[in-house]
Write a protein that holds these residues in place. Structure first.
Motif, PDB file in Angstrom:
ATOM      1  N   SER A 257       0.826  -1.221   0.000  1.00  0.00           N
ATOM      2  CA  SER A 257       0.000   0.000   0.000  1.00  0.00           C
ATOM      3  C   SER A 257       0.851   1.258   0.000  1.00  0.00           C
ATOM      4  N   ASP A 258       2.134   1.079  -0.076  1.00  0.00           N
ATOM      5  CA  ASP A 258       3.033   2.225   0.037  1.00  0.00           C
ATOM      6  C   ASP A 258       3.091   2.998  -1.271  1.00  0.00           C
ATOM      7  N   GLN A 259       2.001   3.674  -1.580  1.00  0.00           N
ATOM      8  CA  GLN A 259       1.894   4.491  -2.781  1.00  0.00           C
ATOM      9  C   GLN A 259       1.140   5.777  -2.444  1.00  0.00           C
ATOM     10  N   PRO A 260       1.341   6.836  -3.207  1.00  0.00           N
ATOM     11  CA  PRO A 260       0.697   8.110  -2.887  1.00  0.00           C
ATOM     12  C   PRO A 260      -0.839   8.053  -2.881  1.00  0.00           C
ATOM     13  N   THR A 261      -1.427   7.104  -3.594  1.00  0.00           N
ATOM     14  CA  THR A 261      -2.894   7.047  -3.640  1.00  0.00           C
ATOM     15  C   THR A 261      -3.502   6.625  -2.303  1.00  0.00           C
ATOM     16  N   PHE A 262      -2.708   6.050  -1.435  1.00  0.00           N
ATOM     17  CA  PHE A 262      -3.191   5.686  -0.095  1.00  0.00           C
ATOM     18  C   PHE A 262      -2.859   6.861   0.814  1.00  0.00           C
ATOM     19  N   LYS A 263      -3.850   7.716   1.080  1.00  0.00           N
ATOM     20  CA  LYS A 263      -3.499   9.009   1.679  1.00  0.00           C
ATOM     21  C   LYS A 263      -4.474   9.500   2.736  1.00  0.00           C
ATOM     22  N   THR A 264      -5.403   8.674   3.168  1.00  0.00           N
ATOM     23  CA  THR A 264      -6.337   9.123   4.204  1.00  0.00           C
ATOM     24  C   THR A 264      -5.566   9.454   5.486  1.00  0.00           C
ATOM     25  N   PRO A 265      -5.752  10.674   6.026  1.00  0.00           N
ATOM     26  CA  PRO A 265      -5.024  11.038   7.243  1.00  0.00           C
ATOM     27  C   PRO A 265      -5.262  10.046   8.381  1.00  0.00           C
ATOM     28  N   GLY A 266      -4.203   9.742   9.090  1.00  0.00           N
ATOM     29  CA  GLY A 266      -4.303   8.824  10.227  1.00  0.00           C
ATOM     30  C   GLY A 266      -3.964   7.390   9.891  1.00  0.00           C
TER      31      GLY A 266
END
Lengths: 376, 305
Positions: A257-266
């Protein structure tokens, strides 16, 4: 013989001796050292963004080596689409290409399982920048190496962080049914159970697109949802769906999941490599990548540079030892890898099984502005 | 009970998207008796058009127009763009084969499918693009009833898909082109003798079916976020299955089949197995087909008698 002539002969002889010494000391400078580094990566398909970055960094590594040593190594691409079946169809092509001295890749553990045996039987080394399944280095594939840590570190590390540091009581593990997802989920579930955390394991098909039904199964008392996707857009979808269904659980993504599209805070994500964009040792390579490929650097690219570097340096040493174009010699040299400092900031050498010595995972937390902060 | 209710909401939303795709299959089959297997890829193109319109209007973070206007334009341009693509596909891939063997258009359809996927790969690269819906539609928007939550995007997709379905039904039943379409489906030769311009009606059929796929593509982007060149394959297959289960050629059948497929898939994931939900779904659909070979509403189909 005239004095000047004698001097000329002496000078020429000295030059020959020096030239000979140079050849012995740094023989990799010989232009005759050539061969192909195969790039086995998902260059098309749903996660081509990973493969493209790996391809770019691997090409840079080979170009850098050639520029420094005057060698003529090159690369050839083999697209697997992160699919074991596709990798299996490429494997005979790689074996048949007599110029191939070693392979950077494949990206996924399932692909290593599919082709590791055939390539090993033909003395072709696989140095993967992202295949983390633990048992790949259990002895089945003596030709397999990776410059990154394995899930034996990631799974227990992430689980321990959730249980001990974040005091999780209840965790849902979404296990994507791939070699990577299943292996990692197994490690996480086992550690969480050991630490007395209530765990629910939900297995999902790789082709699944809508995760609303899965999120509905997550109870309101769940603290974390650990996801093992290799597509960060799915992790983001789960994080947003949890908010929509008014559930408090936080998504913890594995390195897939280490990609910029995974970006929800927290949200949290673990990575097998640090963020190299701030490392001085990586500055030149990062700048070259950005200017050449017009793309941002994530944690998938730098390990590919190191993986290709391992192979091309081994090929150079084998060539210097008088064994050019010898796959077995390259494989033997890879085992002796000893890089003082890679662009990931660490020293690199391998254990007898092909794992990196002293490897570790990094855990990042996404901040309100979308940026990630290293927390462990 | 709330758990069941939530899974039904999930399933109906997904089913709405499947139904729109199924309608495209059923319209084309009803008129031409061909299976347009490129339909799933038209849906993919629609999702991409919607994405690039969004980017052109300032992107998800800073849209240059109000969000409602941006979404409206995304739908309109995607539907127009895919509609025109449908006409082009019909003109070059199907019309030359109209009087050929039944297998020829099928092969042509598969060729168009691969062509569209690879064209998208070349034009847009293999990167997954994200609609990033939560940047302009808050995930907390929506309402809850008896512990069942329906968020704003899901509600919008559900309402819009139902509106498009009923709009299509009215168009087919209440317009001259729609009546001509039904006439051709019933008896093409007789329709020609009655002076109906068959080519024009077929163009309209492809335009409308592709436009619906385009709308479904944008809905998918808003709902599930990710858009890529290979995204059309599985929804295309499910849309086709929905059309067959409902009774291919039947417009109400396609609607019912799509909604049913979505609900069954969601319930299978919620109660039985997420990993094997597709297996369970398709096994159930095989049972339906064994019991009702013409599909659930096959008798009401507008296919040629």
């Amino acid at each position: 013989m005239k004095k000047t002539t004698r001097l000329g002969v002496v000078a020429a002889s000295a030059a020959l001796v020096v030239s000979g010494l140079t050849t012995v000391a740094t023989p990799a400078t010989a232009a005759s050292c050539s061969g192909t580094i195969a790039i086995i990566a998902p260059l098309t398909g749903g996660v081509a963004f990973i493969g493209k970055e790996q391809q770019g960094f691997a090409q840079l590594a080979v170009a850098d080596y050639n520029a420094k040593n005057g060698t003529s190594f090159n690369t050839k691409d083999y697209d697997t689409q992160l699919d074991a079946a596709q990798a299996s169809t490429q494997a005979p092509n790689i074996v048949a290409n007599k110029d191939v001295l070693g392979a950077m890749g494949p990206a996924g553990s399932q692909e290593v399982l599919a082709i590791g045996g055939l390539l090993g039987a033909n003395n072709i080394a696989l140095v993967s920048p992202s295949a983390t399944r633990t048992n790949l280095t259990a002895g089945t594939f003596p030709n397999f190496y990776r410059p990154i840590p394995n899930d034996g570190l990631q799974g227990p590390g992430d689980a321990t962080y959730m249980a001990k540091t974040l005091k999780a009581k209840e965790v849902v593990v979404i296990e994507e049914k791939t070699a990577y997802g299943t292996g990692l989920a197994k490690e996480v579930v086992a550690t969480l159970k050991t630490l007395k955390v209530k765990v629910t394991n939900i297995a999902v098909n790789e082709k699944n697109a809508d995760y609303a039904a899965v999120v509905t199964r997550v109870s309101k008392t769940t603290n974390f949802v650990f996801v093992t996707f290799q597509d960060a857009a799915k992790s983001e979808q789960v994080a947003q769906e949890l908010i929509k269904q008014k559930k408090k659980a936080v998504v913890f993504g594995s390195d897939g999941s280490d990609q910029p599209t995974f970006k929800t805070p927290g949200t949290l994500v673990s990575a097998f490599a640090p963020d190299v964009t701030g490392l001085p040792v990586a500055a030149a390579v990062v700048a070259a990548y950005k200017s050449t490929y017009k793309a941002e650097v994530t944690t998938f690219g730098p390990p590919a540079y190191v993986a290709a570097q391992v192979i091309v340096e081994a090929a150079g040493r084998a060539c210097a030892a008088g064994k050019p174009n010898d796959r077995a010699a390259v494989l033997a040299e890879i085992a002796k890898t000893n890089i003082k400092q890679t662009i990931m900031g660490n020293a690199l050498s391998f254990t007898a099984n092909g794992d990196v010595k002293g490897g570790r995972f990094y855990i990042f937390k996404t901040q309100a502005d979308g940026k990630r902060k290293l927390v462990a | 009970m709330s758990y069941l209710g939530q899974q039904l909401v999930n399933g109906l939303t997904l089913g709405g998207v499947y139904a729109l795709i199924a309608l495209g299959y059923t319209l084309v089959y009803g008129v031409l008796q061909i299976l347009n297997f490129a339909h799933g890829d038209v849906y993919m193109v629609g999702a991409f058009i919607g994405f690039f319109v969004m980017v052109g209007l300032g992107g998800p973070l800073k849209p240059s127009v109000p969000v409602a206007v941006m979404i409206l334009i995304m739908f309109l341009v995607a539907m127009l763009g895919t509609g025109l693509l449908g006409i082009v596909i019909e003109r070059f891939a199907y019309r030359p084969l109209r009087n050929s063997t039944r297998i020829a258009p099928l092969i042509s359809a598969l060729g168009v499918s691969i062509l569209l996927q690879n064209a998208a790969l070349l034009l847009f690269s293999a990167n997954i693009r994200s609609y990033d819906t939560s940047s302009y539609i808050s995930s907390t928007l929506g309402f809850s009833f008896a512990d069942i939550t329906i968020d704003g995007v899901r509600l919008f997709v559900l309402v819009l898909s139902i509106a498009l379905m009923f709009g299509l039904a009215r168009w087919v039943n209440g317009t001259q082109v729609g009546r001509a379409m039904r006439a051709i489906a019933y008896d093409r030769d007789a329709a020609v003798m009655m002076g109906i311009d068959v080519d024009k009606v077929i163009r309209w059929t492809f335009f409308v079916s592709a436009a619906l796929a385009g709308a479904a593509g944008v809905m998918n982007g808003l709902l599930l976020r990710g858009v890529s060149n290979g995204m059309g394959l599985v929804p295309g297959l499910k849309g086709f299955t929905a059309a067959v289960v409902g009774g291919i050629g039947s417009i109400p059948g396609a609607m019912l089949g799509g909604l049913l497929l979505g609900v069954v898939e969601s319930l299978a994931q919620g109660y039985l197995s997420t990993n094997f939900s597709d297996t369970i779904t398709f096994a159930l659909l095989i049972v339906v087909m064994l019991l009702k070979p013409n599909g659930l509403l096959g008798k009401r189909a507008i296919v040629k008698a």
